[in-house]
Enzyme design. Structure first.
Site, PDB file in Angstrom:
ATOM      1  N   GLN A   1       7.265  41.811  40.672  1.00 26.97           N
ATOM      2  CA  GLN A   1       7.340  43.247  40.503  1.00 26.97           C
ATOM      3  C   GLN A   1       7.074  43.910  41.855  1.00 26.97           C
ATOM      4  O   GLN A   1       7.205  43.242  42.874  1.00 26.97           O
ATOM      5  CB  GLN A   1       6.358  43.671  39.423  1.00 26.97           C
TER       6      GLN A   1
ATOM      7  N   ASN B   1      14.014  43.520  26.185  1.00 31.84           N
ATOM      8  CA  ASN B   1      13.537  42.611  27.225  1.00 31.84           C
ATOM      9  C   ASN B   1      13.312  41.222  26.649  1.00 31.84           C
ATOM     10  O   ASN B   1      12.621  41.085  25.630  1.00 31.84           O
ATOM     11  CB  ASN B   1      12.202  43.130  27.795  1.00 31.84           C
ATOM     12  N   GLU B   2      13.898  40.220  27.264  1.00 34.63           N
ATOM     13  CA  GLU B   2      13.656  38.804  26.917  1.00 34.63           C
ATOM     14  C   GLU B   2      13.582  38.598  25.402  1.00 34.63           C
ATOM     15  O   GLU B   2      12.641  37.995  24.888  1.00 34.63           O
ATOM     16  CB  GLU B   2      12.386  38.294  27.610  1.00 34.63           C
TER      17      GLU B   2
ATOM     18  N   GLU C   1      14.766  40.267  36.789  1.00 34.55           N
ATOM     19  CA  GLU C   1      13.405  39.761  37.056  1.00 34.55           C
ATOM     20  C   GLU C   1      13.550  38.470  37.839  1.00 34.55           C
ATOM     21  O   GLU C   1      14.078  37.477  37.308  1.00 34.55           O
ATOM     22  CB  GLU C   1      12.617  39.502  35.769  1.00 34.55           C
TER      23      GLU C   1
ATOM     24  N   GLU D   1       5.970  47.522  35.712  1.00 35.83           N
ATOM     25  CA  GLU D   1       5.658  47.403  34.286  1.00 35.83           C
ATOM     26  C   GLU D   1       4.259  47.963  34.045  1.00 35.83           C
ATOM     27  O   GLU D   1       3.389  47.896  34.935  1.00 35.83           O
ATOM     28  CB  GLU D   1       5.713  45.913  33.895  1.00 35.83           C
TER      29      GLU D   1
HETATM   30  O1  AHR Z   1       7.125  40.210  35.072  1.00 38.60           O
HETATM   31  C1  AHR Z   1       6.166  39.669  34.215  1.00 38.60           C
HETATM   32  C2  AHR Z   1       6.745  39.301  32.851  1.00 38.60           C
HETATM   33  O2  AHR Z   1       7.633  38.237  33.001  1.00 38.60           O
HETATM   34  C3  AHR Z   1       7.563  40.355  32.160  1.00 38.60           C
HETATM   35  O3  AHR Z   1       6.784  41.235  31.424  1.00 38.60           O
HETATM   36  C4  AHR Z   1       8.437  39.555  31.248  1.00 38.60           C
HETATM   37  O4  AHR Z   1       9.667  40.185  31.006  1.00 38.60           O
HETATM   38  C5  AHR Z   1       8.583  38.230  31.956  1.00 38.60           C
HETATM   39  O5  AHR Z   1       8.330  37.164  31.104  1.00 38.60           O
END
Ligand code: AHR
Length: 503
Positions: free
Chosen positions: A352, A172-173, A292, A27
């Site tokens: 990540q 995303n989310e 994730e 990211e």
């Molecule tokens: O991976 C860190 C963060 O965690 C990401 O940006 C988000 O999608 C999640 O809340």
């Protein structure tokens, strides 16, 4: 010493492993991109500015797909800012992490980095502050060969061949109130459906991931999945899952049980997908993209301080969790859990990859790259966990912990690589006080013998690695013996084990 028994039979299989279960995530956050994968001017970097030592480590992990560019970042990302001549790209206030985004690395650079990493890109689109048209334009830029506005723009930027990005995440989310452009489940379902429909007209070969819940504790789970999938079911292929774990109560026994929470989460999402399938009388099955997952809690306080009191920096050191030995056990356990569901979990991303809650770290100021404790269970599972998951019939003693009941001492899975004629048994002894002797009946695997028993162990649950040296790294042991089709392995308390059989 306690005793556990297991039968592995090559006739009883869960599924072939989709190698994308060993995916990861980069990211535009903290030092993941700038200072992480990209550092022009560093003698350790190549002619394009990509860190060669980091690339070597990523390749060693064998990561087949990398999610990009976020994460929360994507929900206000303006992709057009990240392409074209670098000197003309704007600097932007990045709202998710209160940082300054300089756009030196963008879509084209990342596609080139992924190629060097022997990986595919899993692209996330902005469904927070943007919508259908921008998603279509980005897809046209990336995948259309030529002869249209955005494909020709890509060509004018020096990339004649399309990037051919196969997997796309629809936001995303979007269930999270923290997300820019957060939506209700009804709003998201409609937007995802219409975006997916348009994207598949442009490129019918792509696979689409509908946003699931941000974690198991979201108040809208699992209604979110049920309602949004009812809307976009015909156009999407996967639903996403996210969850992070941590030992906030400093209770190791309970911490090692969190993989049971992941297991319950996966089962619930499968049930929800299949409920929608039944309701729609559909023949299509939606699979899971656990895109994730990781341990994340060590850096929380420092991150809050940095974002609140020192905003708008380029590549601030955010989310730099330093992982210890017990975190490595948990990562190993979470991978065992993902593999046990290989029939439905087709993609997963360790979140990540570099510097940000990551297995790979680089020293600040351009020093060397080093491997965190969690690097090793990921690397060994990724390397040896390819093939077909065997359904283990396991009889293990169990115990209770502060927040979990009936926690099996032995958490295990086995993967049979028919091509290489190898079977890898991954096993964690979650009993922190006693040895468990695991006897595995492998008589159906005729001609196979014990090749190696590798272990990750440390007396100190809080032991960490650093740029100066490694306290946690795998070693070979003589704790397994093989006779008459029976493998007897001693699993020491709180250890991660890989027992490898070969023909
Ligand atoms: O991976 C860190 C963060 O965690 C990401 O940006 C988000 O999608 C999640 O809340």
């Amino acid at each position: 010493m306690k005793n556990a028994k297991m039968i592995l039979d090559r006739a009883f299989t869960v599924s072939k492993v989709d190698e994308r279960i060993y995916g990861s995530f980069i990211e535009h956050l903290g030092r993941a991109v700038y200072d992480g994968i990209y550092q022009p001017g560093n003698p350790l970097s190549d002619e394009e500015g990509f860190r060669k030592d980091v690339l070597d480590m990523v390749r060693e992990l064998q990561v087949p797909i990398v999610r990009y560019p976020g994460g929360n970042f994507v929900s206000s990302f303006v992709w057009e800012d990240s392409v074209g001549p670098v000197e003309q790209r704007p600097k932007r206030l990045e709202l998710a992490w209160r940082s300054l985004e300089k756009n030196e690395v963008g879509i084209g650079e990342f596609a080139r980095w992924a190629k060097k990493a022997d990986s595919q890109v899993m692209m996330a689109i902005n469904l927070g502050t943007r919508g259908i048209a921008d998603a279509c334009n980005l897809l046209e830029y990336c995948n259309h060969p030529s002869g249209s506005k955005y494909s020709d723009l890509r060509i004018s930027h020096g990339s004649k061949d399309p990037f051919n990005i196969k997997v796309w995440c629809l936001g995303n989310e979007m269930d999270g109130p923290w997300q820019l452009g957060h939506k209700t489940m009804q709003e998201y379902g409609r937007l995802a459906e219409e975006t997916a429909k348009a994207m598949k007209i442009i490129d019918p070969t792509i696979e689409l991931v509908s946003c699931g819940s941000s974690n198991l504790d979201m108040p809208t789970f699992p209604a979110w999945e049920a309602v949004s999938l009812e809307q976009d079911y015909n156009y999407v292929d996967y639903v996403s899952m996210h969850n992070y774990y941590g030992n906030k109560a400093n209770d190791t026994a309970d911490y090692l049980a969190v993989s049971d929470d992941m297991d319950a989460f996966i089962r619930s999402v499968i049930a929800t997908c299949d409920y929608v399938k039944a309701k729609k009388r559909s023949k299509k099955t939606i699979n899971l993209s656990f895109d994730e997952w990781n341990v994340w809690f060590h850096s929380n306080e420092a991150d809050n301080d940095l974002m609140k009191n020192h905003p708008w920096q380029v590549a601030p050191p955010l989310l730099e969790d330093i992982y210890n030995f017990e975190d490595a056990l948990v990562v190993g356990l979470l991978m065992i859990t993902l593999l046990r569901h290989a029939d439905r979990v087709k993609m997963a991303c360790l979140a990540q990859l570099v510097n940000v809650i990551a297995p790979i770290m680089t020293e600040q100021g351009g020093g060397k790259a080093w491997k965190q404790t969690i690097y090793y269970p990921f690397m060994l599972t990724s390397r040896y966990g390819r093939g077909t998951v065997l359904q283990p019939v396991l009889d293990s003693p169990a115990h209770d912990t502060a927040a979990h009941e009936d926690v099996k001492d032995v958490a295990t899975v086995a993967v049979w690589n028919e091509e290489k004629e190898e079977v890898a048994i991954f096993a964690v002894n979650r009993n922190i006080g006693e040895d468990v002797e695991l006897v595995t009946d492998v008589r159906s695997l005729e001609g196979y013998h014990l090749a190696e028993h590798i272990v990750l162990e440390n007396k100190d649950m809080k032991a960490v690695n650093s740029a100066a040296g490694e306290a946690v790294a795998p070693v070979s042991t003589d704790r397994s013996r093989f006779a008459d089709g029976m493998m007897t392995s001693v699993l020491k308390p709180a250890t991660w084990n890989m027992i490898l059989l070969k023909k």
